[in-house]
Enzyme design. Structure first.
Site, PDB file in Angstrom:
ATOM      1  N   GLU A 112       0.848  -1.202   0.000  1.00 24.88           N
ATOM      2  CA  GLU A 112       0.000   0.000   0.000  1.00 24.88           C
ATOM      3  C   GLU A 112       0.877   1.244   0.000  1.00 24.88           C
ATOM      4  OE1 GLU A 112      -2.185  -0.022   3.659  1.00 24.88           O
ATOM      5  OE2 GLU A 112      -2.762  -2.105   3.369  1.00 24.88           O
ATOM      6  N   LYS A 114       2.412   4.584   1.401  1.00 24.58           N
ATOM      7  CA  LYS A 114       2.600   5.140   2.737  1.00 24.58           C
ATOM      8  C   LYS A 114       2.449   6.652   2.600  1.00 24.58           C
ATOM      9  CE  LYS A 114       5.969   5.205   6.520  1.00 24.58           C
ATOM     10  NZ  LYS A 114       5.536   6.504   6.928  1.00 24.58           N
ATOM     11  N   ASP A 116       2.162  10.486   3.405  1.00 23.71           N
ATOM     12  CA  ASP A 116       2.812  11.366   4.356  1.00 23.71           C
ATOM     13  C   ASP A 116       1.786  12.365   4.887  1.00 23.71           C
ATOM     14  OD1 ASP A 116       4.849  12.301   5.834  1.00 23.71           O
ATOM     15  OD2 ASP A 116       5.907  13.308   4.206  1.00 23.71           O
ATOM     16  N   TYR A 240      -6.807   2.330   6.362  1.00 23.37           N
ATOM     17  CA  TYR A 240      -6.108   1.095   6.030  1.00 23.37           C
ATOM     18  C   TYR A 240      -6.072   0.066   7.151  1.00 23.37           C
ATOM     19  CZ  TYR A 240      -2.517   3.837   8.397  1.00 23.37           C
ATOM     20  OH  TYR A 240      -1.852   4.634   9.286  1.00 23.37           O
ATOM     21  N   LYS A 329      10.890   2.777   2.366  1.00 20.86           N
ATOM     22  CA  LYS A 329      10.922   4.237   2.208  1.00 20.86           C
ATOM     23  C   LYS A 329      11.510   4.655   0.863  1.00 20.86           C
ATOM     24  CE  LYS A 329      10.760   6.923   5.418  1.00 20.86           C
ATOM     25  NZ  LYS A 329      10.054   7.628   6.444  1.00 20.86           N
ATOM     26  N   CYS A 423      25.151  44.531 -13.134  1.00 17.56           N
ATOM     27  CA  CYS A 423      25.474  43.176 -13.559  1.00 17.56           C
ATOM     28  C   CYS A 423      26.723  42.687 -12.826  1.00 17.56           C
ATOM     29  CB  CYS A 423      25.706  43.155 -15.067  1.00 17.56           C
ATOM     30  SG  CYS A 423      26.354  41.567 -15.642  1.00 17.56           S
ATOM     31  N   CYS A 426      29.714  42.353 -15.616  1.00 23.21           N
ATOM     32  CA  CYS A 426      30.340  43.476 -16.325  1.00 23.21           C
ATOM     33  C   CYS A 426      30.175  44.805 -15.612  1.00 23.21           C
ATOM     34  CB  CYS A 426      29.796  43.562 -17.751  1.00 23.21           C
ATOM     35  SG  CYS A 426      28.071  44.068 -17.805  1.00 23.21           S
ATOM     36  N   CYS A 441      20.811  42.255 -17.924  1.00 23.83           N
ATOM     37  CA  CYS A 441      21.999  43.045 -18.221  1.00 23.83           C
ATOM     38  C   CYS A 441      21.904  43.292 -19.717  1.00 23.83           C
ATOM     39  CB  CYS A 441      23.263  42.243 -17.898  1.00 23.83           C
ATOM     40  SG  CYS A 441      24.723  42.998 -18.642  1.00 23.83           S
ATOM     41  N   CYS A 446      28.773  42.113 -22.604  1.00 21.44           N
ATOM     42  CA  CYS A 446      28.970  41.503 -21.286  1.00 21.44           C
ATOM     43  C   CYS A 446      29.630  40.130 -21.444  1.00 21.44           C
ATOM     44  CB  CYS A 446      27.623  41.369 -20.581  1.00 21.44           C
ATOM     45  SG  CYS A 446      27.714  40.419 -19.054  1.00 21.44           S
TER      46      CYS A 446
HETATM   47  S1  IVH Z   1       0.487   0.667   8.746  1.00 23.64           S
HETATM   48  C1  IVH Z   1       0.428  -1.811  12.196  1.00 23.64           C
HETATM   49  N1  IVH Z   1      -0.164   1.644   6.419  1.00 23.64           N
HETATM   50  O1  IVH Z   1       3.129   5.640   8.419  1.00 23.64           O
HETATM   51  C2  IVH Z   1       0.100  -0.662  11.354  1.00 23.64           C
HETATM   52  N2  IVH Z   1       0.866   3.098   7.989  1.00 23.64           N
HETATM   53  O2  IVH Z   1       5.814   5.179   9.756  1.00 23.64           O
HETATM   54  C3  IVH Z   1       1.209   0.299  11.217  1.00 23.64           C
HETATM   55  N3  IVH Z   1       1.121   5.409   7.194  1.00 23.64           N
HETATM   56  O3  IVH Z   1       2.255   6.035  11.776  1.00 23.64           O
HETATM   57  C4  IVH Z   1       0.944   1.357  10.257  1.00 23.64           C
HETATM   58  N4  IVH Z   1       0.194   5.090   5.227  1.00 23.64           N
HETATM   59  O4  IVH Z   1       0.784   7.192  10.066  1.00 23.64           O
HETATM   60  C5  IVH Z   1       0.392   1.906   7.615  1.00 23.64           C
HETATM   61  N5  IVH Z   1      -0.844   2.369   4.329  1.00 23.64           N
HETATM   62  C6  IVH Z   1      -0.297   2.627   5.515  1.00 23.64           C
HETATM   63  C7  IVH Z   1       0.174   3.900   5.873  1.00 23.64           C
HETATM   64  C8  IVH Z   1       0.761   4.106   7.129  1.00 23.64           C
HETATM   65  C9  IVH Z   1       0.755   5.965   6.030  1.00 23.64           C
HETATM   66  C10 IVH Z   1       1.822   6.100   8.294  1.00 23.64           C
HETATM   67  C11 IVH Z   1       1.175   5.915   9.635  1.00 23.64           C
HETATM   68  C12 IVH Z   1       2.258   5.407  10.541  1.00 23.64           C
HETATM   69  C13 IVH Z   1       3.497   5.722   9.786  1.00 23.64           C
HETATM   70  C14 IVH Z   1       4.576   4.706  10.126  1.00 23.64           C
END
Ligand code: IVH
Length: 692
Positions: A112, A114, A116, A240, A329, A423, A426, A441, A446
């Site tokens: 999935e 992640k 931010d 999720y 990451k 400039c 020059c 300029c 130049c």
């Molecule tokens: S799972 C056991 N799934 O990432 C469940 N986290 O660095 C642990 N996050 O604090 C988290 N998308 O805020 C999970 N699809 C995703 C996520 C996710 C974003 C964030 C979440 C967590 C942080 C961990």
């Protein structure tokens, strides 16, 4: 104590409590006591309105919240994730858990995004949204229910009526949808990138301060006490996880959890995939590392989760990180560093561009020392000061740029920047055109502009003089050997020898004489380049490689082109009024006429036979990649066209690709080309370049 002294003491006390509360997060008085002090202060001010100064704590909007967020104890710990930086790490994780439990060997994996954002925990009682909290320390979070209620993506009641029949059309659901009487789900609240840009644009237009990034904006809006403000921010969410459930049955596989949550009416990612083995999961993750700009939100990685949640739970956790999942990451793209100074560069057309000099910092595996600041207005708009901590972003192949200053980190020693009035190369005064942001300029002599001009003239899409690097160019100009681009063709071996520096030698042993001979040969070879390349090389404002090919095809030589009128030029497809005016202006300048005369005298005067269609070299040294279906040419046909005109066709896009030829239904090559800045053309333009 007289009233005035009492008033001053109160002011001081309230300021101090505010500071302890907001900055130190360590209040020493209760909310009640604080409110008493503030009310006393307000009462005195009501009596003595003339005492009130702008620095009174009462004058700050929302001086101190009248209440704090309540604490919420989570029904189960809200866990975090261990990180993997690359495929190696992910394999090591898998190997560790496989050793703990051999069921892992055959486990399916769900991948999935992640996101931010800000982790939120949502409570439903009998299907009704009753409470929402932040993650806090994982045990106890803050009650931000009123703010979360304003987020439209959060269903206030589940399941959303009639939804059951709409979802899972293609995958018949096997869930028992007996809803738990208490259901706690977890998701990530965030602001989509496009909404963030629009929000910032609106703020900028209203003359207000813009935000640095979507994450902090979303987190800030959710963790302040005014729900109306939260509502005004385009926050959404994706869920999720089921953290806890009571009185009902919920799925025990991650993949089914996602489907179940979707069926209940929650927003769920559509990017998730399930795999039978780790290699496929990693391969999928890596496609999103490359394609992360296609996601509508900021993702700092992908999460790889063991699908079987019973197995995942059995694996236990290390600290707050469950063993059953890992965050893969992506390399960071935003970092903070110090702005040491601002350099000003002079471009080919005389435009002055500010460039940030940064304390060296690594972003996504590359050490960054400079970043673009776009233009002087940008510096002023963002209030970027020398000495500031700045947020720098480096995404894909884009040049790193400064998003803005971290104003909270200011020490008071930062210096406001004043753009140069002269400039830097020059020393002539700079000029600003009405309605344009750029400063120029305008000194035709130049030296900085001349260096850029020559650099462009010798570059790959232009005259392509291999071995004529910036250092040699600078030396030649400094020594007065090159006063304009035409002088390149009358350079002597001695001129070049004098300009060759240590840096130009590939190895210590390479004799300068050899460098000079190679360069002379490259110059001689370049003098035979076709007309379109020479037109490109002249660097006429607005005339790129494609227009240059159009002009070459139409006029056949520089004499005819130099006499063309704006009207005549506009007859050519692809040449608009501005480019036409730019061309006439360029040929009208005495200095340029002098260059043309010198080029002619040096024999650099190619002509283009408009009728010519047999073998020629109009595409010599150009490399093409073709993607998609072209309107008329077949794959073989396009290959033949390119090769019979001296060009090369390769399979994959790289920095060396001159053009991507684009047809219908292109593949991933288009994206690659765009990310590398490779120009994209169609069949028509290709034909024009080839001169057919
Ligand atoms: S799972 C056991 N799934 O990432 C469940 N986290 O660095 C642990 N996050 O604090 C988290 N998308 O805020 C999970 N699809 C995703 C996520 C996710 C974003 C964030 C979440 C967590 C942080 C961990």
């Amino acid at each position: 104590m007289d009233t005035k002294s009492r008033y001053e003491t109160l002011k001081q006390q309230v300021h101090e409590h505010n500071y302890r509360y907001h900055v130190l997060d360590a209040p020493v008085v209760s909310d009640l006591e604080y409110d008493r002090l503030l009310n006393e202060l307000k009462a005195i001010e009501a009596e003595h309105t003339d005492w009130v100064t702008p620095d009174s704590p009462t004058q700050r909007a929302g001086a101190r919240p009248s209440e704090r967020f309540e604490k919420v104890r989570h029904p189960r710990p809200i866990l975090s994730l261990a990180n993997a930086f690359g495929a190696e790490d992910a394999r090591a994780w898998f190997e560790r858990v496989r050793k703990l439990d051999d069921r892992v060997e055959r486990a399916k994996l769900v991948v999935e995004p992640k996101i931010d954002g800000l982790s939120v925990v949502l409570h439903y009682r009998d299907g009704v949204f009753v409470q929402g909290a932040t993650r806090g320390d994982g045990e106890v979070g803050e009650d931000i229910t009123s703010n979360l209620r304003t987020v439209r993506a959060i269903p206030l009641r589940i399941p959303v009526a009639g939804l059951r029949s709409k979802v899972d059309d293609d995958r018949p659901s096997t869930f028992d949808l007996r809803l738990p009487s208490h259901l706690v789900v977890r998701g990530e609240a965030f602001i989509p990138n496009q909404d963030f840009e629009e929000l910032n644009q609106k703020l900028a237009e209203a003359g207000e301060k813009t935000y640095l990034n979507p994450r902090n904006t979303a987190a800030g809006a959710l963790r302040q006490l005014d729900p109306a403000l939260t509502a005004s921010r385009p926050i959404t969410l994706l869920v999720y996880q089921i953290v806890y459930s009571e009185g009902g049955v919920v799925p025990t596989r991650q993949w089914e959890i996602l489907e179940y949550l979707k069926a209940l009416g929650f927003p769920v990612t559509d990017v998730a995939m399930r795999f039978d083995d780790l290699d496929s999961a990693i391969a999928y993750t890596e496609t999103w590392n490359e394609g992360r700009d296609r996601l509508p939100y900021e993702a700092d990685g992908m999460v790889i989760k063991i699908d079987d949640l019973t197995l995942a739970a059995d694996l236990g956790f290390v600290g707050k990180d469950p063993r059953g999942a890992i965050a893969f990451k992506f390399p960071a793209r935003e970092v903070t560093t110090s702005l040491l100074g601002i350099d000003v560069e002079v471009g080919r057309t005389g435009v002055l561009t500010p460039k940030a000099v940064l304390e060296a910092v690594e972003i996504g595996g590359v050490v960054v020392r400079n970043a673009t600041l776009h233009n002087f207005d940008y510096i002023a708009e963002k209030d970027i000061r020398i000495g500031d901590r700045v947020l720098v972003k480096r995404a894909g192949e884009v040049i790193p740029y400064i998003i803005g200053p971290v104003t909270d980190a200011r020490m008071g020693t930062e210096q406001v920047y004043t753009p140069p009035t002269h400039c830097p190369a020059c020393g002539q005064p700079v000029e600003h055109l009405e309605g344009e942001v750029a400063w120029y300029c305008v000194n035709a002599a130049c030296p900085a502009q001349l260096v850029r001009n020559v650099e462009h003239f010798v570059s790959r899409g232009a005259m392509d003089i291999v071995g004529m690097g910036t250092k040699i160019v600078e030396k030649l100009i400094e020594a007065g050997k090159v006063e304009d681009v035409a002088d390149i063709f009358t350079l002597s071996r001695e001129d070049i020898l004098e300009a060759v520096t240590k840096k130009d030698r590939k190895t210590e042993k390479e004799p300068p004489g050899k460098i000079a001979d190679n360069l002379l040969a490259a110059i001689a070879e370049s003098s035979k380049r076709p007309l379109n390349r020479l037109i490109t090389a002249l660097g006429i404002h607005g005339v790129g490689e494609v227009s240059a090919a159009d002009l070459a095809g139409h006029f056949g030589n520089l004499d005819a082109l130099s006499q063309a009128s704006v009207d005549e030029l506009q007859q050519i497809e692809g040449i608009g009024p501005n480019i036409a005016a730019g061309i006439v202006d360029w040929f009208g300048r005495e200095a340029n006429q002098k260059v043309l005369k010198k080029l002619k005298k040096a024999g650099v005067w190619p002509t283009f036979n408009v009728q010519r269609s047999t073998l020629n070299d109009s595409l010599a040294r150009l490399t093409f990649v073709v993607t998609g279906t072209l309107p008329t040419l077949t794959r073989e046909g396009v290959k033949e066209l390119i090769e019979s005109n001296g060009g090369k066709v390769t399979d994959s896009v790289s920095r060396k690709t001159s053009y991507l030829v684009l047809g219908e239904n292109p593949g991933s090559k288009l994206e690659k080309a765009q990310s590398l800045g490779v120009p994209v053309i169609g069949e028509e333009e290709l034909k024009k370049l080839a001169g057919v």
